[in-house]
Scaffold this motif. Structure first.
Motif, PDB file in Angstrom:
ATOM      1  N   VAL A   9      30.411  49.724  31.430  1.00 37.54           N
ATOM      2  CA  VAL A   9      30.606  49.397  30.004  1.00 37.54           C
ATOM      3  C   VAL A   9      30.325  47.910  29.793  1.00 37.54           C
ATOM      4  N   PHE A  13      27.410  45.868  27.356  1.00 42.21           N
ATOM      5  CA  PHE A  13      27.715  44.952  26.250  1.00 42.21           C
ATOM      6  C   PHE A  13      27.436  43.487  26.595  1.00 42.21           C
ATOM      7  N   TYR A  19      23.322  45.980  21.079  1.00 41.50           N
ATOM      8  CA  TYR A  19      24.396  46.258  20.113  1.00 41.50           C
ATOM      9  C   TYR A  19      24.216  45.433  18.834  1.00 41.50           C
ATOM     10  N   HIS A  30      28.835  49.170   9.824  1.00 41.98           N
ATOM     11  CA  HIS A  30      29.550  47.893   9.811  1.00 41.98           C
ATOM     12  C   HIS A  30      29.623  47.276   8.421  1.00 41.98           C
ATOM     13  N   GLY A  54      38.748  44.855  22.025  1.00 39.44           N
ATOM     14  CA  GLY A  54      37.313  45.124  22.170  1.00 39.44           C
ATOM     15  C   GLY A  54      36.581  44.442  21.031  1.00 39.44           C
ATOM     16  N   ASP A  77      37.909  41.073  25.056  1.00 37.26           N
ATOM     17  CA  ASP A  77      36.722  41.862  25.375  1.00 37.26           C
ATOM     18  C   ASP A  77      36.374  41.680  26.860  1.00 37.26           C
ATOM     19  N   LEU A  78      35.743  42.730  27.397  1.00 35.87           N
ATOM     20  CA  LEU A  78      35.312  42.696  28.806  1.00 35.87           C
ATOM     21  C   LEU A  78      34.144  41.747  29.030  1.00 35.87           C
ATOM     22  N   GLY A 102      38.677  40.177  29.448  1.00 38.33           N
ATOM     23  CA  GLY A 102      39.321  41.083  30.403  1.00 38.33           C
ATOM     24  C   GLY A 102      39.556  42.431  29.774  1.00 38.33           C
ATOM     25  N   ASP A 103      40.301  43.256  30.488  1.00 43.67           N
ATOM     26  CA  ASP A 103      40.579  44.620  30.023  1.00 43.67           C
ATOM     27  C   ASP A 103      41.599  44.585  28.878  1.00 43.67           C
ATOM     28  N   LEU A 104      41.310  45.319  27.833  1.00 45.05           N
ATOM     29  CA  LEU A 104      42.158  45.215  26.629  1.00 45.05           C
ATOM     30  C   LEU A 104      43.528  45.844  26.829  1.00 45.05           C
ATOM     31  N   SER A 122      38.173  48.536  16.691  1.00 42.48           N
ATOM     32  CA  SER A 122      36.933  48.979  16.068  1.00 42.48           C
ATOM     33  C   SER A 122      35.945  49.391  17.169  1.00 42.48           C
ATOM     34  N   TYR A 123      35.758  50.679  17.305  1.00 41.18           N
ATOM     35  CA  TYR A 123      34.812  51.264  18.273  1.00 41.18           C
ATOM     36  C   TYR A 123      35.097  50.844  19.711  1.00 41.18           C
ATOM     37  N   HIS A 127      36.452  54.422  24.667  1.00 43.71           N
ATOM     38  CA  HIS A 127      36.065  54.185  26.060  1.00 43.71           C
ATOM     39  C   HIS A 127      37.214  54.466  27.028  1.00 43.71           C
ATOM     40  N   PHE A 128      38.356  54.924  26.507  1.00 42.03           N
ATOM     41  CA  PHE A 128      39.521  55.187  27.361  1.00 42.03           C
ATOM     42  C   PHE A 128      39.765  56.694  27.462  1.00 42.03           C
TER      43      PHE A 128
HETATM   44  C1  SAM Z   1      31.016  49.366  20.489  1.00 37.77           C
HETATM   45  S1  SAM Z   1      31.548  47.733  20.856  1.00 37.77           S
HETATM   46  C2  SAM Z   1      32.546  47.321  19.423  1.00 37.77           C
HETATM   47  C3  SAM Z   1      32.565  45.844  19.137  1.00 37.77           C
HETATM   48  C4  SAM Z   1      33.253  45.494  17.816  1.00 37.77           C
HETATM   49  N1  SAM Z   1      34.687  45.724  17.881  1.00 37.77           N
HETATM   50  C5  SAM Z   1      32.637  46.257  16.675  1.00 37.77           C
HETATM   51  O1  SAM Z   1      33.342  47.033  16.024  1.00 37.77           O
HETATM   52  O2  SAM Z   1      31.447  46.094  16.436  1.00 37.77           O
HETATM   53  C6  SAM Z   1      32.837  48.055  22.052  1.00 37.77           C
HETATM   54  C7  SAM Z   1      33.408  46.773  22.631  1.00 37.77           C
HETATM   55  O3  SAM Z   1      34.555  47.096  23.399  1.00 37.77           O
HETATM   56  C8  SAM Z   1      34.495  46.343  24.603  1.00 37.77           C
HETATM   57  N2  SAM Z   1      35.258  47.107  25.607  1.00 37.77           N
HETATM   58  C9  SAM Z   1      35.038  48.366  26.064  1.00 37.77           C
HETATM   59  N3  SAM Z   1      35.960  48.704  26.967  1.00 37.77           N
HETATM   60  C10 SAM Z   1      36.801  47.642  27.072  1.00 37.77           C
HETATM   61  C11 SAM Z   1      37.951  47.368  27.852  1.00 37.77           C
HETATM   62  N4  SAM Z   1      38.449  48.270  28.727  1.00 37.77           N
HETATM   63  N5  SAM Z   1      38.567  46.187  27.697  1.00 37.77           N
HETATM   64  C12 SAM Z   1      38.072  45.236  26.843  1.00 37.77           C
HETATM   65  N6  SAM Z   1      36.970  45.427  26.083  1.00 37.77           N
HETATM   66  C13 SAM Z   1      36.355  46.619  26.193  1.00 37.77           C
HETATM   67  C14 SAM Z   1      33.020  46.241  24.932  1.00 37.77           C
HETATM   68  O4  SAM Z   1      32.734  45.160  25.812  1.00 37.77           O
HETATM   69  C15 SAM Z   1      32.415  46.057  23.547  1.00 37.77           C
HETATM   70  O5  SAM Z   1      32.305  44.711  23.168  1.00 37.77           O
END
Ligand code: SAM
Length: 236
Positions: A9, A13, A19, A30, A54, A77-78, A102-104, A122-123, A127-128
């Motif tokens: 992931v 990004f 993106y 958006h 994220g 954010d990662l 880091g990890d959210l 938001s989006y 991913h979880f």
């Molecule tokens: C689809 S993008 C959305 C970005 C923004 N929030 C938006 O709405 O446009 C998903 C974001 O979540 C972050 N992400 C995904 N898994 C994550 C995690 N476990 N911890 C932190 N960030 C994470 C990704 O790096 C990415 O920037």
């Protein structure tokens, strides 16, 4: 830490151009999200203490809350490249900004109870895993003050739709319609969706929201593949 392959992931990004093209093409709505967040902030009418899970480049918060008073902003954010961009997007909020690479879920668990009055997701939560989403919702409820808001925007399955059916529908849409992306970018986006997207059904989301102590205040937008809601933490 998320059990989904967060290294892959992060890799997707870290390369921001793909993106950025998705956002610029408004393929994930958006423009509508920014307008809905702005309207929400005006109605909320209090200085915002924001946690953005994220956050990416923090564009959603920066554009949505241009006119709002921001008392604090924590973005997680990662991807290091996203955090670098987020630093630029949130410069107007200067010393009230904390950006965590880091990890959210890990970051959320470190935040004090009641330290936010709005959490943006938001989006990012799709991913979880299902169990992790429940943990996340409980943690978000802990971090929010009573009557605080969770603005949850995400990939959402119809109640009769399997994950495979949803992934097939979204990847077809990407290949056919997301034409601001190169063919290579569209193929990479589809590979990411197949391996890292785990959207829930709307019925599951509504149950999980209620179980975590939230009520739906407002539907922010509703499209075939993506939806967003304003949720309020119930006063106990
Ligand atoms: C689809 S993008 C959305 C970005 C923004 N929030 C938006 O709405 O446009 C998903 C974001 O979540 C972050 N992400 C995904 N898994 C994550 C995690 N476990 N911890 C932190 N960030 C994470 C990704 O790096 C990415 O920037």
């Amino acid at each position: 830490m998320s059990t989904i392959d967060s290294a892959s992931v992060k890799a997707v990004f870290e390369q921001r151009s793909m993106y950025d093209a998705v956002v610029d093409g408004d393929y994930m709505f958006h423009v509508e999200i920014n307008a809905a967040f702005g309207e929400w902030a005006r109605a909320f009418g209090r200085p915002l203490r924001i946690v953005d899970l994220g956050c990416g480049d923090s564009g959603v918060a920066a554009r949505g809350f241009t006119d709002a008073e921001v008392a604090s902003y924590v973005g997680v954010d990662l991807a290091e490249s996203s955090i670098a961009e987020a630093r630029r997007s949130t410069a107007a909020w200067s010393d009230r900004v904390e950006l965590i690479c880091g990890d959210l879920l890990d970051a959320l668990q470190q935040l004090p109870a009641g330290s936010a009055n709005v959490v943006l997701a938001s989006y990012s939560l799709h991913h979880f895993s299902t169990a992790e989403k429940q943990t996340l919702l409980a943690e978000i409820a802990r971090v929010l003050e009573p009557n605080g808001a969770l603005l949850w925007v995400d990939a959402v399955r119809r109640n009769d739709e399997s994950r495979d059916e949803y992934i097939a529908a979204l990847t077809s849409e990407v290949m056919d319609s997301w034409t601001a992306l190169t063919i290579d970018e569209r193929e990479r986006a589809c590979e990411h969706i197949r391996t890292a997207d785990f959207p829930e059904t709307e019925a599951w989301m509504m149950e999980a929201i209620a179980a975590a102590g939230f009520k739906v205040e407002k539907t922010l937008f509703r499209e075939e593949l993506f939806r967003g809601w304003e949720l309020r933490k119930r006063q106990r």
